[in-house]
Design a protein around this motif. Structure first.
Motif, PDB file in Angstrom:
ATOM      1  N   HIS A 106     -15.729  10.888   6.089  1.00 30.48           N
ATOM      2  CA  HIS A 106     -16.379   9.824   5.263  1.00 30.48           C
ATOM      3  C   HIS A 106     -15.228   9.255   4.360  1.00 30.48           C
ATOM      4  CE1 HIS A 106     -20.544  10.923   6.378  1.00 30.48           C
ATOM      5  NE2 HIS A 106     -20.140  12.064   6.139  1.00 30.48           N
ATOM      6  N   SER A 107     -15.231   8.003   4.144  1.00 31.84           N
ATOM      7  CA  SER A 107     -14.579   7.632   2.940  1.00 31.84           C
ATOM      8  C   SER A 107     -15.323   6.133   2.294  1.00 31.84           C
ATOM      9  CB  SER A 107     -13.232   6.819   3.682  1.00 31.84           C
ATOM     10  OG  SER A 107     -12.407   6.048   2.803  1.00 31.84           O
ATOM     11  N   ALA A 108     -15.280   6.182   1.021  1.00 33.26           N
ATOM     12  CA  ALA A 108     -16.031   5.245   0.408  1.00 33.26           C
ATOM     13  C   ALA A 108     -15.870   3.877   0.839  1.00 33.26           C
ATOM     14  CB  ALA A 108     -16.188   5.450  -1.133  1.00 33.26           C
ATOM     15  N   GLN A 109     -17.033   3.136   1.333  1.00 33.40           N
ATOM     16  CA  GLN A 109     -16.822   1.699   1.697  1.00 33.40           C
ATOM     17  C   GLN A 109     -17.358   0.863   0.659  1.00 33.40           C
ATOM     18  OE1 GLN A 109     -15.050   0.907   4.760  1.00 33.40           O
ATOM     19  NE2 GLN A 109     -14.710   2.948   4.670  1.00 33.40           N
ATOM     20  N   VAL A 110     -16.584   0.317  -0.198  1.00 34.22           N
ATOM     21  CA  VAL A 110     -17.344  -0.321  -1.425  1.00 34.22           C
ATOM     22  C   VAL A 110     -16.576  -1.920  -1.482  1.00 34.22           C
ATOM     23  CG1 VAL A 110     -17.539  -0.544  -3.971  1.00 34.22           C
ATOM     24  CG2 VAL A 110     -17.286   1.609  -2.889  1.00 34.22           C
ATOM     25  N   ASP A 111     -17.240  -2.835  -1.667  1.00 33.07           N
ATOM     26  CA  ASP A 111     -16.767  -4.214  -1.602  1.00 33.07           C
ATOM     27  C   ASP A 111     -16.130  -4.563  -2.889  1.00 33.07           C
ATOM     28  OD1 ASP A 111     -16.315  -6.771  -1.178  1.00 33.07           O
ATOM     29  OD2 ASP A 111     -18.247  -7.650  -1.659  1.00 33.07           O
ATOM     30  N   VAL A 112     -14.771  -4.472  -2.667  1.00 32.12           N
ATOM     31  CA  VAL A 112     -13.907  -4.634  -4.032  1.00 32.12           C
ATOM     32  C   VAL A 112     -12.849  -5.636  -3.760  1.00 32.12           C
ATOM     33  CG1 VAL A 112     -14.204  -2.464  -5.066  1.00 32.12           C
ATOM     34  CG2 VAL A 112     -12.437  -2.629  -3.221  1.00 32.12           C
ATOM     35  N   ASP A 113     -12.025  -6.103  -4.943  1.00 32.89           N
ATOM     36  CA  ASP A 113     -10.719  -7.000  -4.708  1.00 32.89           C
ATOM     37  C   ASP A 113      -9.828  -6.373  -4.153  1.00 32.89           C
ATOM     38  OD1 ASP A 113     -12.658  -9.171  -5.324  1.00 32.89           O
ATOM     39  OD2 ASP A 113     -11.898  -8.929  -7.706  1.00 32.89           O
ATOM     40  N   VAL A 114      -9.586  -5.085  -4.570  1.00 33.29           N
ATOM     41  CA  VAL A 114      -8.218  -4.332  -4.579  1.00 33.29           C
ATOM     42  C   VAL A 114      -8.507  -3.049  -3.758  1.00 33.29           C
ATOM     43  CG1 VAL A 114      -6.375  -3.379  -5.538  1.00 33.29           C
ATOM     44  CG2 VAL A 114      -7.193  -5.361  -6.553  1.00 33.29           C
ATOM     45  N   ARG A 115      -8.279  -3.044  -2.604  1.00 34.35           N
ATOM     46  CA  ARG A 115      -8.654  -1.777  -1.574  1.00 34.35           C
ATOM     47  C   ARG A 115      -7.155  -0.927  -1.599  1.00 34.35           C
ATOM     48  NH1 ARG A 115     -13.004  -0.999   0.909  1.00 34.35           N
ATOM     49  NH2 ARG A 115     -13.474  -3.090   0.792  1.00 34.35           N
ATOM     50  N   LEU A 116      -7.306   0.141  -2.317  1.00 31.90           N
ATOM     51  CA  LEU A 116      -6.039   1.064  -2.131  1.00 31.90           C
ATOM     52  C   LEU A 116      -6.645   2.488  -1.960  1.00 31.90           C
ATOM     53  CD1 LEU A 116      -4.292  -0.164  -5.510  1.00 31.90           C
ATOM     54  CD2 LEU A 116      -3.759  -0.859  -3.183  1.00 31.90           C
ATOM     55  N   ASN A 117      -7.432   2.680  -0.900  1.00 33.93           N
ATOM     56  CA  ASN A 117      -8.236   3.983  -0.493  1.00 33.93           C
ATOM     57  C   ASN A 117      -7.877   4.500   0.926  1.00 33.93           C
ATOM     58  OD1 ASN A 117      -9.791   2.205   0.649  1.00 33.93           O
ATOM     59  ND2 ASN A 117     -11.394   3.603   0.477  1.00 33.93           N
ATOM     60  N   THR A 118      -7.263   3.968   1.783  1.00 33.27           N
ATOM     61  CA  THR A 118      -7.143   4.072   3.123  1.00 33.27           C
ATOM     62  C   THR A 118      -5.695   4.361   3.619  1.00 33.27           C
ATOM     63  OG1 THR A 118      -7.900   2.276   3.640  1.00 33.27           O
ATOM     64  CG2 THR A 118      -9.650   3.933   3.706  1.00 33.27           C
ATOM     65  N   ASN A 119      -4.733   4.138   2.661  1.00 27.72           N
ATOM     66  CA  ASN A 119      -3.495   4.364   3.152  1.00 27.72           C
ATOM     67  C   ASN A 119      -3.000   3.390   4.474  1.00 27.72           C
ATOM     68  OD1 ASN A 119      -3.264   6.415   1.554  1.00 27.72           O
ATOM     69  ND2 ASN A 119      -3.608   7.969   3.210  1.00 27.72           N
ATOM     70  N   GLU A 120      -3.663   2.000   4.383  1.00 26.65           N
ATOM     71  CA  GLU A 120      -3.281   1.198   5.337  1.00 26.65           C
ATOM     72  C   GLU A 120      -2.116   0.172   4.928  1.00 26.65           C
ATOM     73  OE1 GLU A 120      -7.761  -0.322   6.565  1.00 26.65           O
ATOM     74  OE2 GLU A 120      -6.776  -0.436   4.555  1.00 26.65           O
ATOM     75  N   SER A 121      -1.359  -0.474   5.667  1.00 29.47           N
ATOM     76  CA  SER A 121      -0.339  -1.314   5.152  1.00 29.47           C
ATOM     77  C   SER A 121      -0.967  -2.425   4.508  1.00 29.47           C
ATOM     78  CB  SER A 121       0.556  -2.015   6.401  1.00 29.47           C
ATOM     79  OG  SER A 121       1.343  -2.839   5.894  1.00 29.47           O
ATOM     80  N   PRO A 122      -0.665  -2.764   3.349  1.00 31.28           N
ATOM     81  CA  PRO A 122      -1.338  -3.972   2.640  1.00 31.28           C
ATOM     82  C   PRO A 122      -0.653  -5.088   3.290  1.00 31.28           C
ATOM     83  CG  PRO A 122       1.013  -3.088   1.320  1.00 31.28           C
ATOM     84  CD  PRO A 122       0.516  -2.226   2.641  1.00 31.28           C
ATOM     85  N   PHE A 123       0.328  -5.158   4.008  1.00 30.03           N
ATOM     86  CA  PHE A 123       0.745  -6.533   4.627  1.00 30.03           C
ATOM     87  C   PHE A 123       0.196  -6.771   6.197  1.00 30.03           C
ATOM     88  CE2 PHE A 123       4.336  -4.646   2.028  1.00 30.03           C
ATOM     89  CZ  PHE A 123       4.214  -5.601   1.117  1.00 30.03           C
ATOM     90  N   GLY A 124      -0.034  -7.996   6.314  1.00 29.43           N
ATOM     91  CA  GLY A 124      -0.603  -8.131   7.874  1.00 29.43           C
ATOM     92  C   GLY A 124       0.774  -8.036   8.802  1.00 29.43           C
ATOM     93  N   PRO A 125       0.526  -8.304  10.094  1.00 33.12           N
ATOM     94  CA  PRO A 125       1.662  -8.229  10.925  1.00 33.12           C
ATOM     95  C   PRO A 125       2.632  -9.336  10.932  1.00 33.12           C
ATOM     96  CG  PRO A 125      -0.650  -8.465  12.193  1.00 33.12           C
ATOM     97  CD  PRO A 125      -0.841  -8.672  10.615  1.00 33.12           C
ATOM     98  N   PRO A 126       3.853  -8.925  11.059  1.00 40.75           N
ATOM     99  CA  PRO A 126       5.106  -9.933  11.055  1.00 40.75           C
ATOM    100  C   PRO A 126       4.825 -11.301  11.708  1.00 40.75           C
ATOM    101  CG  PRO A 126       5.777  -7.873  11.611  1.00 40.75           C
ATOM    102  CD  PRO A 126       4.479  -7.770  11.990  1.00 40.75           C
ATOM    103  N   ASP A 127       5.361 -12.165  11.046  1.00 38.01           N
ATOM    104  CA  ASP A 127       5.281 -13.500  11.748  1.00 38.01           C
ATOM    105  C   ASP A 127       5.613 -13.518  13.190  1.00 38.01           C
ATOM    106  OD1 ASP A 127       4.734 -14.746   9.240  1.00 38.01           O
ATOM    107  OD2 ASP A 127       6.589 -15.406   8.837  1.00 38.01           O
ATOM    108  N   GLY A 128       4.939 -14.055  14.135  1.00 38.59           N
ATOM    109  CA  GLY A 128       5.219 -14.382  15.482  1.00 38.59           C
ATOM    110  C   GLY A 128       4.393 -13.292  16.093  1.00 38.59           C
ATOM    111  N   PHE A 129       4.061 -12.099  15.451  1.00 37.39           N
ATOM    112  CA  PHE A 129       3.137 -11.375  16.351  1.00 37.39           C
ATOM    113  C   PHE A 129       1.909 -11.701  16.811  1.00 37.39           C
ATOM    114  CE2 PHE A 129      -0.178  -7.924  16.319  1.00 37.39           C
ATOM    115  CZ  PHE A 129       0.382  -7.107  17.160  1.00 37.39           C
TER     116      PHE A 129
END
Length: 353
Positions: A15-38
């Motif tokens: 379980h990990s809280a799923q809350v609708d927020v502006d800033v999501r800093l709870n699941t250790n994902e990368s905050p950046f999308g894939p690189p240009d060209g991917f």
């Protein structure tokens, strides 16, 4: 209604809280999308896929590319649907009913969870109050539990601690079974156990594409280990378990290693900035070698801080109900702007008025 297995009745799912927020800093994902060209490169490859055919059952091309990245033999690489399936496959092969798996708590919850689901007995060792691992405790656990599989997570989740090399060496010298070093966050740390893998050691190192490669949505993980161990995993993994999209996405991501390394530098710098800012507040901060920081507010209960952050549309991980983590919260390193917003909010929350 048909009852579930007796040994699963007391277990809860992940379980990990799923809350609708502006800033999501709870699941250790990368905050950046894939690189240009991917995306364009992946779309081009997908346009040529023979969708009526099964994917490469052994993911040979992806394994070869990962082997090139780490300077090992493709026969030492196993890939699966996220590092959790990698762990599950290892435990299906080397744990299960009548066998014991050892962990050192607090650590990644899914190690014990998956072990129990496979039918294994879990023996939990204890970390110190600062979450370091005493070598005497390691020896005690190995002597008492005689584990068939022992987990060491470095950097550790949720504490962020980077285990010293001598702790891995201790396990390899003393453990009666397989040693699994979970390195989901290793790119953010200052050393890796990958160079310790060879044919003579019962050691595997697991990795994921979810963090530094900006591919959490793809669910792709792998391990590097002895060829004899990787060969055994084929006995328990499902046929064609890794679809063609994941295999292509993983191979294309590896073309952008330089961009990934640049992002790691940014995130490490931001992690250190967050840690320093939190230490200036009435907060206990634990050293981290990962892309997150574990902290414990000292003036206000952790759960209350979590709720006040949510009220400001910022979500961090509430670890306060976990064993040994009273009042602890964990914040994922986000973009500089997201981190600014988090730091401003928590300063307001915990600072005396």
């Amino acid at each position: 209604m048909i009852p579930v297995r007796d040994d699963l009745r007391a277990l809860d799912g992940y379980h990990s809280a799923q809350v609708d927020v502006d800033v999501r800093l709870n699941t250790n994902e990368s905050p950046f999308g894939p690189p240009d060209g991917f995306r364009d490169a992946l779309a081009a490859e997908l346009s040529r896929v023979d969708w009526n055919r099964y994917p490469d059952r052994a993911a040979n091309a992806l394994r070869a590319d990962i082997a090139d990245l780490h300077g090992c033999d493709p026969a030492q690489v196993f890939v699966a649907n996220g590092s959790n399936e990698v762990l599950q496959t290892v435990l299906l092969a080397y744990a299960g009913p009548g066998r014991t798996v050892a962990t050192f708590e607090p650590t990644y919850q899914m190690h014990a969870q998956i072990a129990r689901v496979t039918g294994a007995t879990v023996y939990e060792g204890e970390r110190g109050v600062d979450f370091t691992l005493d070598p005497t405790e390691v020896e005690r656990v190995l002597a008492v539990a005689a584990p068939h599989v022992v987990f060491l997570t470095s950097p550790n989740n949720p504490t962020g601690l980077v285990e010293p090399r001598e702790r891995v060496e201790q396990l390899l010298d003393s453990a009666p079974g397989l040693v699994v070093v979970d390195e989901a966050y290793a790119q953010f740390a200052d050393w890796t156990a990958l160079d310790m893998v060879d044919e003579a050691r019962p050691l595997v190192v697991t990795r994921t594409f979810s963090k530094t490669w900006s591919m959490a949505g793809a669910r792709l993980g792998y391990l590097v280990g002895p060829t004899w161990l990787v060969a055994e995993l084929d006995k328990v993994v499902l046929p064609y378990h890794l679809d063609v999209v994941k295999q292509l996405a993983g191979r294309i991501a590896l073309r952008f290693t330089a961009a990934m390394n640049d992002r790691v530098e940014i995130l490490v710098s931001e992690r250190d900035r967050i840690s320093a800012a939190l230490r200036a507040l009435p907060i206990d901060v634990f050293d981290s070698g990962a892309n997150f920081v574990l902290f414990r507010p000292t003036a206000i209960a952790g759960r209350a801080v979590w709720q006040q952050l949510v009220d400001r549309s910022i979500l961090v991980r509430d670890c306060s109900s976990w064993p040994r983590l009273d009042d602890c919260l964990r914040v994922t390193v986000g973009t500089p702007d997201e981190n600014d917003r988090f730091l401003s909010a928590i300063d307001t929350i915990v600072s005396p008025s």
